[in-house]
Structure formats: C-alpha cells, structure tokens
Design a protein around this motif. Structure first.
Motif, PDB file in Angstrom:
ATOM      1  N   LEU A  30      85.181  43.297  89.712  1.00  0.00           N
ATOM      2  CA  LEU A  30      85.471  44.222  90.815  1.00  0.00           C
ATOM      3  C   LEU A  30      85.491  45.676  90.363  1.00  0.00           C
ATOM      4  O   LEU A  30      85.237  46.584  91.151  1.00  0.00           O
ATOM      5  N   GLN A  31      85.792  45.893  89.095  1.00  0.00           N
ATOM      6  CA  GLN A  31      85.834  47.247  88.541  1.00  0.00           C
ATOM      7  C   GLN A  31      84.488  47.675  87.948  1.00  0.00           C
ATOM      8  O   GLN A  31      84.400  48.709  87.287  1.00  0.00           O
ATOM      9  N   GLY A  32      83.448  46.870  88.184  1.00  0.00           N
ATOM     10  CA  GLY A  32      82.116  47.231  87.723  1.00  0.00           C
ATOM     11  C   GLY A  32      81.738  46.706  86.357  1.00  0.00           C
ATOM     12  O   GLY A  32      80.770  47.153  85.761  1.00  0.00           O
ATOM     13  N   TRP A  33      82.508  45.749  85.836  1.00  0.00           N
ATOM     14  CA  TRP A  33      82.243  45.152  84.526  1.00  0.00           C
ATOM     15  C   TRP A  33      81.973  43.654  84.673  1.00  0.00           C
ATOM     16  O   TRP A  33      82.834  42.829  84.370  1.00  0.00           O
ATOM     17  N   PRO A  34      80.783  43.275  85.134  1.00  0.00           N
ATOM     18  CA  PRO A  34      80.467  41.847  85.217  1.00  0.00           C
ATOM     19  C   PRO A  34      80.415  41.257  83.808  1.00  0.00           C
ATOM     20  O   PRO A  34      80.268  41.992  82.823  1.00  0.00           O
TER      21      PRO A  34
END
Length: 84
Positions: A30-34
């Motif tokens: 969700l914070q852009g770190w898949p």
C-alpha cells in the motif's frame, strides 16, 4: 495517498504469525513497495531461504521462539539488509 511504486523487493520475513506477515506485506504494498515475499519460522527454513537466493531485505520478529535476531544476522545473505 499511495506512494510512488517501486520495483518489487525480494523480501524474506522471519515471523511465526501468518497474520502479522500478511499485514506487513500488505502495508508495504500500500505504501508503494510491492514484494516477492517468503515467510519462514524456523532456523532450518531460514538457512534454506538464505541459501536459495539473495534477498533485498530481511525483516525479523525479534521475539520469535527458538532463536534470536543474532541468528538471522549470522546467517544472512550477502548484501541483505536486516530489520529486527
């Protein structure tokens, strides 16, 4: 709201709780770190995972029954960053 997406992390999570693992991976995403994540919960599984590939990041529960975060540090792969 959502941070800029980054390339997927090869993430090793040393955690005995499946729910905590899922929460961690979802929060990072969700914070852009898949991530391409794997959860381990024993020393043998940790050794096998560290021997199988290099990890961008290792996140360890520091109260995991049966071993200490120092075990993770001693066994870590080259270049792996560790959060405990």
């Amino acid at each position: 709201m959502n941070a800029q997406a980054h390339p997927p992390l090869d993430l090793l999570v040393v955690e005995d709780s499946e729910l905590d693992y899922q929460l961690l991976v979802a929060t990072l995403s969700l914070q852009g770190w898949p991530s391409r994540a794997l959860r381990v919960d024993s020393l043998p599984a940790l050794g096998a995972a560290l021997g199988a590939q290099d990890w961008d990041l290792v996140i360890s529960d520091h109260h995991l029954p049966g071993f200490q975060d120092l075990d993770v540090r001693r066994r870590r792969g080259k270049g792996s960053r560790i959060l405990a």
